[in-house]
Design a protein around this motif. Structure first.
Motif, PDB file in Angstrom:
ATOM      1  N   PHE A   1      12.253  28.584  33.484  1.00 14.15           N
ATOM      2  CA  PHE A   1      10.963  29.144  33.073  1.00 14.15           C
ATOM      3  C   PHE A   1      10.967  30.656  33.254  1.00 14.15           C
ATOM      4  O   PHE A   1      11.834  31.228  33.920  1.00 14.15           O
ATOM      5  CB  PHE A   1       9.808  28.520  33.853  1.00 14.15           C
ATOM      6  N   ALA A   2       9.972  31.298  32.629  1.00 14.52           N
ATOM      7  CA  ALA A   2       9.768  32.734  32.773  1.00 14.52           C
ATOM      8  C   ALA A   2       8.281  33.003  32.863  1.00 14.52           C
ATOM      9  O   ALA A   2       7.494  32.470  32.078  1.00 14.52           O
ATOM     10  CB  ALA A   2      10.371  33.490  31.588  1.00 14.52           C
ATOM     11  N   SER A   3       7.877  33.822  33.834  1.00 16.09           N
ATOM     12  CA  SER A   3       6.460  34.120  34.028  1.00 16.09           C
ATOM     13  C   SER A   3       6.336  35.383  34.870  1.00 16.09           C
ATOM     14  O   SER A   3       7.322  35.967  35.303  1.00 16.09           O
ATOM     15  CB  SER A   3       5.763  32.933  34.718  1.00 16.09           C
TER      16      SER A   3
ATOM     17  N   VAL B   1      13.053  24.680  28.611  1.00 23.39           N
ATOM     18  CA  VAL B   1      12.708  26.043  29.012  1.00 23.39           C
ATOM     19  C   VAL B   1      11.223  26.263  28.759  1.00 23.39           C
ATOM     20  O   VAL B   1      10.744  26.091  27.638  1.00 23.39           O
ATOM     21  CB  VAL B   1      13.520  27.091  28.217  1.00 23.39           C
ATOM     22  N   PHE B   2      10.497  26.663  29.800  1.00 23.16           N
ATOM     23  CA  PHE B   2       9.077  26.981  29.652  1.00 23.16           C
ATOM     24  C   PHE B   2       8.922  28.483  29.438  1.00 23.16           C
ATOM     25  O   PHE B   2       9.139  29.274  30.353  1.00 23.16           O
ATOM     26  CB  PHE B   2       8.292  26.553  30.896  1.00 23.16           C
ATOM     27  N   THR B   3       8.557  28.852  28.220  1.00 27.51           N
ATOM     28  CA  THR B   3       8.305  30.259  27.900  1.00 27.51           C
ATOM     29  C   THR B   3       6.868  30.411  27.420  1.00 27.51           C
ATOM     30  O   THR B   3       6.589  31.156  26.478  1.00 27.51           O
ATOM     31  CB  THR B   3       9.294  30.764  26.833  1.00 27.51           C
ATOM     32  N   CYS B   4       5.971  29.711  28.092  1.00 29.28           N
ATOM     33  CA  CYS B   4       4.559  29.642  27.697  1.00 29.28           C
ATOM     34  C   CYS B   4       3.678  30.339  28.721  1.00 29.28           C
ATOM     35  O   CYS B   4       2.556  29.908  28.980  1.00 29.28           O
ATOM     36  CB  CYS B   4       4.138  28.195  27.500  1.00 29.28           C
ATOM     37  N   GLN B   5       4.207  31.401  29.344  1.00 23.96           N
ATOM     38  CA  GLN B   5       3.525  32.214  30.356  1.00 23.96           C
ATOM     39  C   GLN B   5       3.445  31.546  31.726  1.00 23.96           C
ATOM     40  O   GLN B   5       3.403  32.225  32.740  1.00 23.96           O
ATOM     41  CB  GLN B   5       2.108  32.605  29.908  1.00 23.96           C
ATOM     42  N   PHE B   6       3.404  30.225  31.761  1.00 22.27           N
ATOM     43  CA  PHE B   6       3.264  29.548  33.045  1.00 22.27           C
ATOM     44  C   PHE B   6       4.003  28.223  32.964  1.00 22.27           C
ATOM     45  O   PHE B   6       3.874  27.511  31.972  1.00 22.27           O
ATOM     46  CB  PHE B   6       1.780  29.294  33.350  1.00 22.27           C
TER      47      PHE B   6
ATOM     48  N   GLY C   1      14.092  32.241  35.620  1.00 22.80           N
ATOM     49  CA  GLY C   1      15.278  31.507  36.034  1.00 22.80           C
ATOM     50  C   GLY C   1      15.015  30.032  36.241  1.00 22.80           C
ATOM     51  O   GLY C   1      14.209  29.421  35.528  1.00 22.80           O
ATOM     52  N   LYS C   2      15.671  29.457  37.236  1.00 22.03           N
ATOM     53  CA  LYS C   2      15.593  28.012  37.487  1.00 22.03           C
ATOM     54  C   LYS C   2      14.287  27.650  38.190  1.00 22.03           C
ATOM     55  O   LYS C   2      13.930  28.265  39.190  1.00 22.03           O
ATOM     56  CB  LYS C   2      16.799  27.575  38.327  1.00 22.03           C
ATOM     57  N   LEU C   3      13.618  26.620  37.677  1.00 27.00           N
ATOM     58  CA  LEU C   3      12.411  26.139  38.340  1.00 27.00           C
ATOM     59  C   LEU C   3      12.764  25.495  39.675  1.00 27.00           C
ATOM     60  O   LEU C   3      12.068  25.693  40.669  1.00 27.00           O
ATOM     61  CB  LEU C   3      11.661  25.157  37.436  1.00 27.00           C
ATOM     62  N   ASP C   4      13.850  24.718  39.691  1.00 23.71           N
ATOM     63  CA  ASP C   4      14.396  24.141  40.926  1.00 23.71           C
ATOM     64  C   ASP C   4      15.733  24.815  41.220  1.00 23.71           C
ATOM     65  O   ASP C   4      16.552  25.009  40.316  1.00 23.71           O
ATOM     66  CB  ASP C   4      14.601  22.631  40.783  1.00 23.71           C
TER      67      ASP C   4
ATOM     68  N   ALA D   1       6.309  29.652  21.675  1.00 21.94           N
ATOM     69  CA  ALA D   1       6.903  30.455  20.598  1.00 21.94           C
ATOM     70  C   ALA D   1       6.303  31.849  20.570  1.00 21.94           C
ATOM     71  O   ALA D   1       5.808  32.322  19.539  1.00 21.94           O
ATOM     72  CB  ALA D   1       6.718  29.754  19.253  1.00 21.94           C
ATOM     73  N   GLY D   2       6.331  32.505  21.727  1.00 20.10           N
ATOM     74  CA  GLY D   2       6.009  33.916  21.801  1.00 20.10           C
ATOM     75  C   GLY D   2       7.293  34.721  21.853  1.00 20.10           C
ATOM     76  O   GLY D   2       8.373  34.238  21.476  1.00 20.10           O
ATOM     77  N   LEU D   3       7.197  35.947  22.338  1.00 19.94           N
ATOM     78  CA  LEU D   3       8.371  36.821  22.375  1.00 19.94           C
ATOM     79  C   LEU D   3       9.514  36.230  23.190  1.00 19.94           C
ATOM     80  O   LEU D   3      10.674  36.261  22.771  1.00 19.94           O
ATOM     81  CB  LEU D   3       7.978  38.180  22.948  1.00 19.94           C
ATOM     82  N   THR D   4       9.221  35.662  24.353  1.00 23.30           N
ATOM     83  CA  THR D   4      10.285  35.147  25.206  1.00 23.30           C
ATOM     84  C   THR D   4      10.958  33.931  24.588  1.00 23.30           C
ATOM     85  O   THR D   4      12.197  33.848  24.540  1.00 23.30           O
ATOM     86  CB  THR D   4       9.740  34.782  26.595  1.00 23.30           C
ATOM     87  N   GLY D   5      10.165  32.966  24.121  1.00 20.53           N
ATOM     88  CA  GLY D   5      10.741  31.753  23.540  1.00 20.53           C
ATOM     89  C   GLY D   5      11.563  32.033  22.307  1.00 20.53           C
ATOM     90  O   GLY D   5      12.681  31.517  22.153  1.00 20.53           O
TER      91      GLY D   5
END
Length: 504
Positions: free
Chosen positions: A343-345, A224-229, A332-335, A32-36
């Motif tokens: 995810f986004a990182s 969706v992983f928006t936790c930096q990693f 984008g897509k992890l797979d 729950a940061g800016l991206t999420g």
């Protein structure tokens, strides 16, 4: 961790519950940061079946700990993009960042978010005559890409510079207050937000995913992983495709009136400053996570006094981001063939605008829509493979080996100090707080087994290999590690990099 200037000076009256029962949702956003929060904001225009899970509190990570700049001027980036890719590619990236800046402005104004938002000019400059050619190359890139700017020189103190590029009509804000404003909007739309709800495991099922959070199971169709990693890797080795970089930040009062500029220099050591009203927030002392020293931080603080007329430093803290080897984020897509796991990182320390760009890309995937910018940031690209990539992973291997050969001390630390100590044949981290209480934890990182180092600014144990961070009591602050550090007397830490797929 120490609170940033923004967190310390922003009142937060609303807190969200933690997960205490099994849940079902279409979309689970982890972080729950800016991206999420922004991803949920855009996606909620089409569906309300969204839940957000935050391991700490909203905006307490990198989002609430940066300098507060909103700009598409990212150092000397655009000449590099033209050289590495081409002019068309660089133009698209500029447009994506420019659009993100405009979108943040629109969200703040539409929803009347009180986050100290104001317009500001931004400048990248050098005081080193040898770096003037780099400024000129970037200036030519600006001209080629139709980026409005002004080439400036100043030979007079106190604003002496050999050369600089000034861009007008950028912006600045309180990023933590902006996060709180976004959460208020989502709360009004009945989007469920959970704090103190860290993801501990995830399994893929035939009908979606099962997330283990606080001993409960969250069933989700899309994650969706928006936790930096990304929490899981699926053999893509994303942890090897980025380097975790920490930087020191300080805030202070300015004794003499200064222009409300956003400043970054082009040479090393880097320093980045945001001057607003009678205050300044400055970032610098960039180093590989877990490999910094207290002396480096002290030198950074001394540089702040040398560069600006300030009173004593009022706040100091650190921040961490992931840097990619090809200068572009991974969004984008992890797979490759699965649009239900995203995810986004790798924001390269430009997360305020990049988070908005990422949110648009992620939301488009979630809603089966087309994104103009998805191909710019595809995690499946191969352009990361380079000499810096090889050097970074060699650095990681060396530090892994060195950490395993470390010998701990035998004398306990003094108050507010930490040591690596040999106890019963095993290496532990020992911190003594102001009340003279000892906290002893196994400092073997649960991600891949590196030995963590103590961060004297934030009082955290930081992994020198891939950037996981832990409180001195052992709780996970940020991944890629998914488990806490065990206290002495408990079992030793279990290493699990979450590399392979977990499906049953």
């Amino acid at each position: 961790m120490k609170e940033s200037y923004w967190i310390k000076h922003t009142k937060c009256d609303k807190h969200y519950p933690k997960v205490e029962q099994d849940l079902y949702t279409n979309i689970a956003i982890v972080g729950a940061g800016l991206t999420g929060l922004t991803t949920a904001y855009y996606t909620s225009k089409a569906t309300s079946e969204i839940m957000i899970f935050e391991s700490d509190q909203i905006g307490y990570g990198a989002s609430g700990r940066n300098t507060g700049k909103i700009t598409f001027q990212h150092g000397l980036l655009y000449h590099t993009l033209i050289e590495k890719y081409d002019r068309i590619f660089a133009k698209r990236y500029y447009k994506a960042q420019h659009d993100a800046m405009i979108s943040i402005d629109a969200i703040i104004k539409e929803h009347h978010i009180d986050c100290e938002y104001q317009k500001s000019d931004a400048i990248v400059y050098t005081n080193d005559a040898a770096k003037v050619a780099d400024i000129q190359d970037e200036y030519q890139a600006y001209l080629d890409l139709d980026i409005p700017c002004e080439y400036v020189r100043c030979k007079d103190e106190p604003t002496y510079m050999e050369a600089g590029l000034l861009i007008k009509d950028q912006a600045k804000f309180n990023p933590y207050a902006y996060c709180l404003g976004l959460s208020d909007i989502l709360d009004e739309q009945q989007i469920q937000i959970y704090e103190h709800s860290a993801l501990r495991d995830m399994k893929q099922k035939d009908d979606g995913y099962e997330l283990s959070i606080n001993g409960c199971i969250v069933h989700a169709n899309k994650v969706v992983f928006t936790c930096q990693f990304p929490f899981i890797d699926h053999m893509h080795l994303y942890f090897a495709r980025m380097r975790p970089i920490q930087e020191s930040l300080c805030a202070a009062k300015i004794t003499q009136k200064q222009s409300n500029l956003m400043i970054i220099n082009a040479e090393k050591p880097m320093h980045s400053a945001n001057i607003f009203e009678e205050n300044i927030v400055m970032a610098g002392n960039q180093h590989k996570s877990g490999q910094g020293t207290s002396q480096q931080h002290e030198d950074f603080e001394k540089s702040l006094y040398a560069l600006y007329p300030i009173h004593e430093i009022s706040e100091e803290w650190s921040n961490e981001d992931y840097f990619t080897f090809d200068y572009l984020p991974l969004i984008g897509k992890l797979d490759k063939h699965n649009a239900d796991l995203l995810f986004a990182s790798g924001y390269n320390a430009w997360g305020n605008t990049t988070s908005n760009m990422a949110a648009k890309i992620l939301s488009a995937y979630l809603l089966d829509q087309y994104s103009n910018y998805a191909m710019l940031t595809s995690p499946q690209r191969t352009s990361f493979f380079s000499l810096p990539f090889l050097k970074e992973n060699m650095n990681t291997a060396v530090h892994f080996i060195k950490s395993k050969l470390q010998k701990g001390e035998f004398d306990y630390p003094l108050k507010k100090e930490a040591k690596q100590m040999e106890i019963d044949g095993h290496l532990y981290g020992v911190y003594r707080d102001e009340q003279d209480e000892l906290f002893i934890v196994d400092i073997t990182c649960p991600h891949m087994g590196c030995i963590c180092s103590f961060n004297h600014v934030d009082k955290t144990w930081d992994c020198p290999c891939h950037g996981s961070r832990f409180s001195y009591t052992g709780e996970v602050i940020k991944g890629p590690a998914g488990y806490h550090l065990h206290a002495i007397g408990d079992d030793l830490n279990t290493v699990d990099p979450h590399v392979t797929k977990n499906r049953n």
